[in-house]
Design an enzyme around this catalytic site. Sequence first.
Site, PDB file in Angstrom:
ATOM      1  N   ASP A   1      -7.902  -3.840   8.072  1.00  0.00           N
ATOM      2  CA  ASP A   1      -7.131  -3.254   7.534  1.00  0.00           C
ATOM      3  C   ASP A   1      -6.544  -2.325   9.109  1.00  0.00           C
ATOM      4  O   ASP A   1      -6.470  -1.029   9.445  1.00  0.00           O
ATOM      5  CB  ASP A   1      -7.803  -1.207   6.727  1.00  0.00           C
ATOM      6  CG  ASP A   1      -6.467  -0.473   6.135  1.00  0.00           C
ATOM      7  OD1 ASP A   1      -5.433  -0.537   6.632  1.00  0.00           O
ATOM      8  OD2 ASP A   1      -6.869   1.334   6.222  1.00  0.00           O
TER       9      ASP A   1
ATOM     10  N   ASP B   1     -16.388  -1.642   9.284  1.00  0.00           N
ATOM     11  CA  ASP B   1     -16.300  -1.455  11.309  1.00  0.00           C
ATOM     12  C   ASP B   1     -17.537  -1.027  11.595  1.00  0.00           C
ATOM     13  O   ASP B   1     -16.802  -0.212  12.982  1.00  0.00           O
ATOM     14  CB  ASP B   1     -14.778  -1.146  11.866  1.00  0.00           C
ATOM     15  CG  ASP B   1     -14.280  -0.035  11.418  1.00  0.00           C
ATOM     16  OD1 ASP B   1     -15.389   0.861  10.333  1.00  0.00           O
ATOM     17  OD2 ASP B   1     -13.570   0.904  11.661  1.00  0.00           O
TER      18      ASP B   1
ATOM     19  N   GLU C   1       1.088  -0.995   0.108  1.00  0.00           N
ATOM     20  CA  GLU C   1       0.028  -0.122   0.260  1.00  0.00           C
ATOM     21  C   GLU C   1       0.838   0.686   0.184  1.00  0.00           C
ATOM     22  O   GLU C   1       1.320   1.287   1.155  1.00  0.00           O
ATOM     23  CB  GLU C   1      -0.985  -0.005   1.572  1.00  0.00           C
ATOM     24  CG  GLU C   1      -2.070   1.455   1.419  1.00  0.00           C
ATOM     25  CD  GLU C   1      -2.515   1.362   2.389  1.00  0.00           C
ATOM     26  OE1 GLU C   1      -2.810   0.630   3.276  1.00  0.00           O
ATOM     27  OE2 GLU C   1      -3.822   1.490   2.340  1.00  0.00           O
TER      28      GLU C   1
ATOM     29  N   ARG D   1     -22.227  15.108  -9.607  1.00  0.00           N
ATOM     30  CA  ARG D   1     -21.938  15.668 -10.754  1.00  0.00           C
ATOM     31  C   ARG D   1     -20.309  15.383 -11.334  1.00  0.00           C
ATOM     32  O   ARG D   1     -19.879  15.294 -12.078  1.00  0.00           O
ATOM     33  CB  ARG D   1     -21.926  17.326 -10.435  1.00  0.00           C
ATOM     34  CG  ARG D   1     -22.808  17.738 -11.021  1.00  0.00           C
ATOM     35  CD  ARG D   1     -23.206  19.273 -11.243  1.00  0.00           C
ATOM     36  NE  ARG D   1     -22.829  19.447  -9.738  1.00  0.00           N
ATOM     37  CZ  ARG D   1     -23.868  20.196  -9.130  1.00  0.00           C
ATOM     38  NH1 ARG D   1     -25.229  20.182 -10.121  1.00  0.00           N
ATOM     39  NH2 ARG D   1     -23.526  20.969  -8.537  1.00  0.00           N
TER      40      ARG D   1
ATOM     41  N   HIS E   1      -9.794  -0.204   0.442  1.00  0.00           N
ATOM     42  CA  HIS E   1     -11.034   0.652   1.477  1.00  0.00           C
ATOM     43  C   HIS E   1     -11.892   1.386   0.796  1.00  0.00           C
ATOM     44  O   HIS E   1     -11.507   3.047   0.886  1.00  0.00           O
ATOM     45  CB  HIS E   1     -10.360   0.779   2.820  1.00  0.00           C
ATOM     46  CG  HIS E   1      -9.410   1.508   2.531  1.00  0.00           C
ATOM     47  ND1 HIS E   1      -8.523   2.850   1.665  1.00  0.00           N
ATOM     48  CD2 HIS E   1      -7.534   1.122   3.343  1.00  0.00           C
ATOM     49  CE1 HIS E   1      -7.215   3.062   2.040  1.00  0.00           C
ATOM     50  NE2 HIS E   1      -7.163   2.635   2.882  1.00  0.00           N
TER      51      HIS E   1
ATOM     52  N   ALA F   1      -9.921   7.652   1.933  1.00  0.00           N
ATOM     53  CA  ALA F   1      -8.239   8.278   1.167  1.00  0.00           C
ATOM     54  C   ALA F   1      -8.716   8.394   0.276  1.00  0.00           C
ATOM     55  O   ALA F   1      -8.094   7.562  -1.270  1.00  0.00           O
ATOM     56  CB  ALA F   1      -7.681   7.348   1.506  1.00  0.00           C
TER      57      ALA F   1
ATOM     58  N   HIS G   1      -5.907   5.330  -1.918  1.00  0.00           N
ATOM     59  CA  HIS G   1      -5.140   6.751  -1.601  1.00  0.00           C
ATOM     60  C   HIS G   1      -4.613   7.593  -3.050  1.00  0.00           C
ATOM     61  O   HIS G   1      -3.968   7.852  -2.766  1.00  0.00           O
ATOM     62  CB  HIS G   1      -3.978   6.694  -0.800  1.00  0.00           C
ATOM     63  CG  HIS G   1      -3.519   6.057   0.406  1.00  0.00           C
ATOM     64  ND1 HIS G   1      -4.186   6.670   1.371  1.00  0.00           N
ATOM     65  CD2 HIS G   1      -4.176   4.755   0.376  1.00  0.00           C
ATOM     66  CE1 HIS G   1      -4.353   6.041   2.856  1.00  0.00           C
ATOM     67  NE2 HIS G   1      -3.892   4.164   2.892  1.00  0.00           N
TER      68      HIS G   1
HETATM   69 ZN    ZN Z   1      -3.564  -0.216   5.184  1.00  0.00          ZN
END
Ligand code: ZN
Length: 382
Positions: A272, A246, A132, A226, A215, A219, A194
Amino acid sequence: MLNLKAIVHGKIIRENKIWENQVLLYADKIIALLPEAEFSNEMADEIIDAGGRYISPGFINVHIHGCIGVDAMDDDDDALAKMREILPKTGVTAFLPTTMTYDFPKIYRSLERIKRAMEQNGGAAVLGAHVEGPFISVKYKGAQAAQNIAQADFSRLEQYGDVMKIITLAPEQLADYAFVELCRQHGICVSIGHSDADYEQALEAIHAGVSHVTHLFNAMPPLHHRKPGIIGAVLDSDVNCELIADNVHVHPALQRMVYRAKSPEHIILVTDSMRACMLPDGKSELGGQEVFVENQVARLADGTIAGSVLTMDQAVKRFWENTGANLAEVVAMASANPARELGLFGERGSIDVGKNADFVIFDENVSVFATIVKGKKVYVSA
Ligand SMILES: [Zn+2]
């Protein structure tokens, strides 16, 4: 002579259904499913009585940084061993230790340890690494350290082509899709995460071979009517997406909406989780930054949510409660779907003859009673 084992009196979760009155016979692999009437105790050397609980394929967590005080990036040879030992308590039989945005030497050391752990037996299996970062967006770095974010360059990680199974990156940073093509040649799933990609960039990346989104909701830019963004691209395509169920990272209502909008086989439950997972509240650390866990929510000093303290059994329980999906569908999101994504569905991810004997036995509250990896009991609740 095969040392045959059996699980009796369980509800077997298989083929999107619950099977009762069947006995599961296994050694290190699954040997047979027999009607109860055809089974006698002499047929097995070891018998587990599931006591009416569910028998599920073992959970596969493709996004986990740490738990019980250790992290996959710790310069500590015991960290991964500790994770392998404790994770079966949460129903996990295999996982991808996940690295973060750090300087390359530290990422390399971590990938070396993950590579060694892939060869080791005992506890939950290490299937490889989820990398990641560091090729992510500064704007959506989340809890990743900005100073180590780098320009995407596959050659910097190529030596670990056989260790990396998922790589999370920001596709808008790529000069072209050669990076994605190289990953695909190595059997690595490329994941959007991310990232500040807009809807068009995300869809283009998906069409270029990106198969996963890290996820969902966290992020990345929020969904705007729009500017559908990455979330719009996920809901408008068959790309696989991770969810941290969670109820902190994603509101239960949004979990329900994703369940309604997406084919269930494209949802992958992950935790995560970071090192504070399975520990009481207090001060912790993630990616070199201080983290404060209060009421089981982990945050950086500035309030940014920093990883989770979620476990896979809890993720299954919450998503099941939140969506009203049938249990077999939810279990697949924690077993078959990640196995398929990793190209490992031939050997794991479902209860079928010939596959690894990786099971978790749990009750109506998804409270884990026992976990079996390659036919060995690695956890039994006290
Ligand atoms: Zn992570």
